[in-house]
Scaffold this active site. Structure first.
Site, mmCIF file in Angstrom:
data_model
loop_
_atom_site.group_PDB
_atom_site.id
_atom_site.type_symbol
_atom_site.label_atom_id
_atom_site.label_comp_id
_atom_site.label_asym_id
_atom_site.label_seq_id
_atom_site.Cartn_x
_atom_site.Cartn_y
_atom_site.Cartn_z
ATOM 1 N N GLU A 471 0.828 -1.209 0.000
ATOM 2 C CA GLU A 471 0.000 0.000 0.000
ATOM 3 C C GLU A 471 0.865 1.263 0.000
ATOM 4 O O GLU A 471 0.492 2.276 -0.604
ATOM 5 C CB GLU A 471 -0.945 -0.008 1.203
ATOM 6 C CG GLU A 471 -1.930 -1.170 1.229
ATOM 7 C CD GLU A 471 -2.741 -1.328 -0.040
ATOM 8 O OE1 GLU A 471 -2.951 -0.311 -0.757
ATOM 9 O OE2 GLU A 471 -3.155 -2.458 -0.346
ATOM 10 N N HIS A 474 1.755 2.175 -3.536
ATOM 11 C CA HIS A 474 0.696 2.981 -4.173
ATOM 12 C C HIS A 474 0.813 4.441 -3.739
ATOM 13 O O HIS A 474 0.680 5.368 -4.540
ATOM 14 C CB HIS A 474 -0.684 2.458 -3.766
ATOM 15 C CG HIS A 474 -1.136 1.247 -4.504
ATOM 16 N ND1 HIS A 474 -1.111 1.144 -5.871
ATOM 17 C CD2 HIS A 474 -1.659 0.074 -4.055
ATOM 18 C CE1 HIS A 474 -1.598 -0.039 -6.238
ATOM 19 N NE2 HIS A 474 -1.934 -0.701 -5.153
#
Length: 691
Positions: A471, A474
């Site tokens: 994550e 991202h």
């Protein structure tokens, strides 16, 4: 002004989002005002006097919905992480109108004419490459979203999009509510045999939070993983597995009719827009370009994996019978993880739980920040006192090595009953170059990781560590963007490219030198012992074919539902998808298995993975290959990190993603890299279709 007499916090874009001041009753008036402003913006672009310029047409279009998007992102986020009945009701009240507005943008005759007029103007010959790409993609996007339909077609398209928005929102709510409705309370400690002490302590504290005696288990990911991997009592494993596999299939939370209607509307939308099916519609602007190519990619990986998949499953059954005798029955789906963990321990003397003490959450996060400083020169620092939505949330700033402020982000790592499951990154503000200045970016990452328990910090599994790194990858894609066009910045890229920055980060979770940055015993500070690290590495490819086939199965389900499924011919979508998933399962699925009813990737929210779930494997080929440059030149190489930042992380969708990749690697991707990393192919073997 809000009803309290104070300014409505949703009406102004604030970098320090006032999460502590947002009230449910303020949502509808704020969104109504912002919608009115956005509609006026559309009319202003359409009515702008000649000559058509980038400034009065495309630039204004790029910023058209910025304030509305900010408000809706904040509200959507709160509904995902701090939901309550009044907030959910307010969000559901505004979502259809917002969806209708967005769906209607490409259908506005005046706006479409303005863009076409600008496309034909002399100024466009002088556009730089990024603005030229923005123009081309805008024209293509308008056409793909119905700009050239007749009046009746446009009206029907708007109706479809509004209904899809309502249904996909309801789908997500049903999954959350049905997940929260389950709890298993065990009062006999003997039935917990096999569970690691960390899971036992967490279950005891979960019960205590509910003023209950005993050990409480939910369908949140840490609980499900612990039970299915370690608990000796097969009847409890079965109960948890079956409850998890039939979420959102009963009563008021039944998603089955929603699935049928969503698929029907997507099919109608694709045909209305001139496409063979929904997959061809959504993939036209992605790296795969159409459903045939995406399906061929999955089929080739399946062919290269199925032999090892069958061997792994035969060996697992033989292992069980070596423990329990030749008459031991076939494996049930709630047995697979349990016996696989015992087999892994026997083969490699490796227990995943042995790693937990070396992965305290705070240390993992700090080490990850150290890693990205080494690679990209950025510095991350926590700031206290920033308004948040829950006391567990933290806020951080990120600065470049020259001190320039790039942006900020929030982290929210632990499960709560008012928070949806899974892990995700989201965008709140997209900044970027603005003349001679730079507007900072704002984002967030959320997870549902193991909580602190028993007076110890949160001690994570290795897979949870990979989730954090994923994550954050991202988030870096968003925070390091240097694209002036908001619509092309950050993670606004082809969906089969967006996972490259996230998945490549997971590689550093397997390297000795990078692990030493963050994998430290929570009490002694010692690194992972060499023998444990060696066993961890040896076990990396254990049942890799099963892991790959599981993801391929989801990809096949997705594409087949959106390309060939017909209720008239194929019947119930639950039974239809169960028969597909069975081909990729290590054990016979229960007759009521209904995973698809809780498959939020395909049917909830923005549903960017609908007809695009193959993207995970597509991007995994890219990340396995791209990491070889780091591996070969040094995993902390600032030169390689700078190249990845310059070619990939900072560029968003400002160029074709295949060209960006070629610029970083100096060639097209090598499809063998993934199979080699998984141990499914010896180095130098024959490859798969090239992404």
């Amino acid at each position: 002004m809000s009803q309290s007499g104070h300014p409505n916090p949703l009406l102004e874009q604030s970098f320090r989002v006032p999460f502590d001041r947002i009230r449910a009753e303020e949502i509808q008036p704020a969104v109504s005002e912002l919608l009115a402003g956005a509609r006026a913006g559309v009319e202003a672009i359409a009515a702008a006097p000649a000559p058509r310029t980038y400034g009065n047409t495309l630039q204004r279009y790029d910023r058209l919905t910025e304030r509305l998007d900010y408000a809706m992102s904040v509200v959507r986020h709160l509904e995902a992480v701090a939901t309550r009945p009044e907030l959910r009701a307010a969000y559901n009240a505004v979502q259809p109108e917002v969806a209708a507005f967005h769906a209607g943008i490409p259908l506005h005759e005046g706006l479409w004419k303005a863009i076409r007029d600008y496309d034909g103007s002399p100024e466009t010959t002088q556009l730089d490459a990024v603005r030229r790409r923005f123009l081309t993609k805008t024209v293509d996007d308008f056409r793909r979203h119905g700009a050239e339909l007749d009046a009746a077609g446009k009206m029907r398209l708007e109706e479809i999009d509004v209904e899809l928005s309502r249904l996909t929102t309801k789908f997500a709510e049903n999954v959350l509510d049905s997940t929260n409705a389950f709890e298993l309370l065990i009062t006999d400690e003997a039935r917990l045999a096999g569970l690691p002490p960390s899971a036992v302590t967490a279950a005891r504290e979960s019960a205590a939070r509910k003023q209950q005696e005993g050990w409480r288990f939910t369908l949140q990911a840490p609980d499900v993983f612990a039970v299915l991997t370690y608990l000796d009592d097969a009847s409890i494993r079965r109960q948890v597995y079956c409850a998890n596999s039939v979420r959102a299939t009963r009563g008021d939370w039944d998603n089955r009719p929603l699935i049928l209607r969503i698929l029907e509307l997507r099919r109608e939308k694709a045909v209305l827009l001139g496409f063979r099916d929904f997959a061809d519609l959504v993939l036209e602007d992605r790296m795969a370009h159409n459903g045939d190519r995406a399906m061929s990619f999955l089929e080739d990986l399946k062919a290269k994996t199925s032999g090892q998949f069958d061997r792994e499953n035969r060996e697992l059954l033989e292992f069980r019978r070596s423990l329990e005798g030749p008459d031991a029955g076939d494996l049930e789906p709630w047995d697979v993880g349990y016996y696989a963990e015992k087999q892994r321990a026997a083969l490699y003397s490796f227990d995943e739980e042995a790693l937990r003490p070396y992965f305290p959450l705070e240390g993992v996060v700090a080490g990850m920040f150290d890693l990205v400083h080494r690679l990209y020169g950025v510095r991350v620092s926590e700031e206290v006192g920033v308004p948040v939505w829950d006391e567990q949330v933290k806020y951080y700033n990120i600065h470049d090595e020259d001190g320039a402020w790039l942006g900020g982000f929030y982290t929210d790592w632990y499960p709560r009953e008012n928070k949806r499951g899974g892990a995700w990154m989201d965008v709140l503000i997209t900044g970027g170059p603005d003349g001679d200045a730079f507007r900072p970016h704002l984002g967030l990452i959320c997870g549902n990781l193991t909580r602190p328990a028993g007076g110890r910090p949160a001690l994570l599994t290795h897979r949870e560590v990979e989730t954090i790194f994923h994550e954050f990858g991202h988030l870096l894609h968003h925070l390091l963007s240097r694209v002036e066009v908001r619509s092309l910045a950050g993670t606004n890229v082809a969906w089969d490219f967006v996972e490259l920055p996230s998945q490549i980060m997971e590689n550093w979770c397997w390297e000795r030198a990078s692990l030493d940055l963050f994998a430290r015993h929570y009490e002694s500070g010692a690194p992972i012992p060499n023998d444990l690290f060696a066993r961890m590495r040896r076990a990396r490819t254990f049942r890799a074919a099963n892991a790959q086939m599981r993801q391929l199965g989801f990809g096949f389900v997705d594409l087949l539902l959106h390309r060939s499924y017909s209720p008239e011919q194929d019947g119930d979508p639950i039974a239809y998808t169960r028969s597909i998933i069975q081909q990729f399962s290590a054990a016979r699925l229960p007759s009521d298995h209904a995973m698809i009813a809780a498959f939020t990737h395909l049917f909830a929210g923005a549903v960017a993975y609908a007809a695009g779930y193959y993207s995970y494997k597509w991007a995994e080929v890219l990340d396995a290959d791209a990491f070889t440059r780091f591996r070969d030149r040094g995993i902390f190489s600032r030169e390689t990190g700078a190249a990845f930042r310059t070619c990939i992380l900072s560029r968003g969708d400002s160029e074709d993603p295949a060209e960006l990749y070629r610029r970083f690697m100096g060639r097209d991707p090598d499809p063998n890299a993934l199979l080699e990393r998984l141990g499914l192919q010896a180095p130098g073997g024959a490859g798969s279709p090239q992404p």
